[in-house]
Design an enzyme around this catalytic site. Structure first.
Site, PDB file in Angstrom:
ATOM      1  N   HIS A 268      38.494  44.401  38.310  1.00 31.75           N
ATOM      2  CA  HIS A 268      38.477  45.907  39.302  1.00 31.75           C
ATOM      3  C   HIS A 268      39.274  45.788  39.946  1.00 31.75           C
ATOM      4  O   HIS A 268      40.117  44.621  40.950  1.00 31.75           O
ATOM      5  CB  HIS A 268      37.187  45.062  40.408  1.00 31.75           C
ATOM      6  CG  HIS A 268      36.407  46.317  39.923  1.00 31.75           C
ATOM      7  ND1 HIS A 268      35.909  46.750  41.470  1.00 31.75           N
ATOM      8  CD2 HIS A 268      35.275  46.738  39.722  1.00 31.75           C
ATOM      9  CE1 HIS A 268      35.656  47.629  41.818  1.00 31.75           C
ATOM     10  NE2 HIS A 268      34.513  47.281  40.485  1.00 31.75           N
ATOM     11  N   ASP A 325      29.424  44.224  34.790  1.00 31.30           N
ATOM     12  CA  ASP A 325      30.132  44.433  32.947  1.00 31.30           C
ATOM     13  C   ASP A 325      29.456  43.600  32.332  1.00 31.30           C
ATOM     14  O   ASP A 325      29.285  43.238  30.968  1.00 31.30           O
ATOM     15  CB  ASP A 325      30.010  45.326  32.425  1.00 31.30           C
ATOM     16  CG  ASP A 325      30.249  46.214  32.880  1.00 31.30           C
ATOM     17  OD1 ASP A 325      29.157  47.655  33.157  1.00 31.30           O
ATOM     18  OD2 ASP A 325      31.260  47.733  33.906  1.00 31.30           O
TER      19      ASP A 325
END
Ligand code: CMC
Length: 388
Positions: A268, A325
């Protein structure tokens, strides 16, 4: 231009001040309007969170009823628009179809396209929130060759979306309530995430004073990519590929480390620690998928993959942890959503954030068109042949 700082991907550039979402990427903290997402996930419904994100405060009972009533009243889409959706390729990717459908809202509702008129922006806000689930469900029904199911104004937001998608089957099943609760919680966990690619896109498009429908349609397109919202689909396909090819997890991670592919659902830009959403989602996944009578093979594989990656210095040195996700796809799959609908679910969850940022920007005293600079590295002046 000599003065401009090169910042690819805007890693170090703040383009606005915002009161909506706080992230501390090193500590793994995420709060909407000051409320930790761990609290909101268990203590608030998606509608309450949508209201909070957009309007800044949790709704009181009357405000919530009013908000919910308006969404129920506006859930239908125009008959023409239904025909339009039905005419689009039925096996096309739902994100392409959704973005196209949302783009047409400005044409159906040109009474709510003026960003300078607060009432129009409010009307468009309600229409977007009310209609996106209806649009998504219709696209799904078309993809399986089934007739659309109209919204039922007696149902709340999430229950209505599930019913428009699957009919009454889920409500009847033993897991029906649990699934609806889980979808609600997942939507809460997706509601905003400050200036991620799609939200930044909504702001950039809105900064030209484009209407909110156009801006949100652009956000949907930005979300579709596998580095962003498309990652939830990509994770499931990765798990299926590992299962079907019989490759060992060790060999798979070697290929990732050789940069043949990325470990989808990992990494991320902002979190250099656990993504707090991923922690919540993992717990939810075990509640749903780790039941004694129903061990889920892909969830088990995901757990092994996570453990193997976190035991490998390649990932820890780069601070790569599971993101939002990583575990959503296995849950959606168990509920009966096909892989290509996962990102549409992300979009329904993220819509309040897109809308909130669009609206906040309109009232920002520093509001200006987004117009980054570049460092030019092309040819110096040259002449056309014959004109030298
Ligand atoms: N698998 C393997 N290596 C990775 C991964 C990954 N998933 N993510 C980053 N890296 C490595 C990358 O190769 C680089 O290594 P090195 O310094 O040796 O070249 C380092 O980590 C930094 O990567 P980066 O590309 O500079 O990081 P970024 O902040 O630009 O990218 C990201 C962030 C999310 C796009 C990226 O981590 C990624 O591609 N992840 C996989 C896709 C994914 O799961 N996306 C969902 C993001 S979460 C929410 C959402 O938006 O949906």
């Amino acid at each position: 231009t000599g003065m401009t700082t090169l910042d690819p991907g805007f890693s170090n550039t703040a383009s606005c001040s915002s009161k909506i979402t706080y992230i501390d990427g090193d500590a793994g903290i995420l709060r909407y309007r000051g409320y930790p997402i761990e609290d909101l996930a268990v203590g608030a419904t998606f509608l309450e969170v949508a209201y909070l994100v957009i309007y800044g405060e949790l709704p009181g009972p009357d405000q919530l009823k009013d908000f919910s009533d308006k969404l129920r009243e506006n859930a239908d889409i125009p008959a023409d628009m239904g025909t339009l959706i039905d005419a689009m390729p039925r096996n096309g990717h739902p994100m392409a179809l959704m973005a196209s459908a949302v783009n047409t809202l400005a044409a159906y509702y040109d009474d709510s396209v003026d960003p300078g008129d607060e009432d129009q922006v409010e009307l468009a806000t309600i229409r977007l929130l009310a209609k996106l689930p209806t649009i998504a469900a219709r696209i799904y029904r078309n993809s399986i060759g089934e007739k659309p199911i109209s919204p039922d104004s007696s149902l709340d937001y999430v229950d209505n979306f599930i019913r428009m998608t699957f009919g009454d089957t889920h409500a009847d099943s033993e897991l029906g309530d649990l699934f609806n609760q889980a979808v609600g919680m997942l939507l809460v966990l997706h509601a905003d995430h400050e200036l991620n690619c799609s939200t930044a896109t909504v702001r950039v498009v809105g900064s030209s004073k484009a209407d909110i429908y156009a801006s949100v349609a652009s956000g949907l397109n930005a979300l579709s990519g596998p580095s962003h919202g498309g990652a939830n689909q990509a994770v499931l396909e990765m798990l299926e590929q590992i299962r079907d090819s019989g490759i060992s997890i060790e060999d798979f991670l070697e290929r990732v480390k050789a940069r043949e592919m990325r470990l989808m659902g990992f990494g991320h830009r902002v979190y250099k620690n656990f993504d707090p959403r991923s922690k919540e989602i993992k717990v939810l996944a075990s509640q749903i998928l780790d039941r004694d009578d129903n061990p889920d093979e892909l969830f088990a594989l995901a757990l092994k993959l996570e453990a193997a990656a976190l035991a490998d210095p390649y990932f820890t040195e780069r601070k790569l942890y599971p993101n939002v996700d990583f575990y959503t796809g296995v849950i959606y799959r168990t509920m009966g959503f096909p892989n290509n609908m996962f990102t549409a679910l992300f979009a329904i969850g993220r819509l309040p954030g897109w809308v909130a940022h669009y609206r906040e920007q309109l009232h920002d005293p520093a509001f200006r068109i987004a117009r980054p600079r570049q460092h030019y590295v092309g040819a110096s002046e040259r002449r056309l042949p014959g004109l030298e």
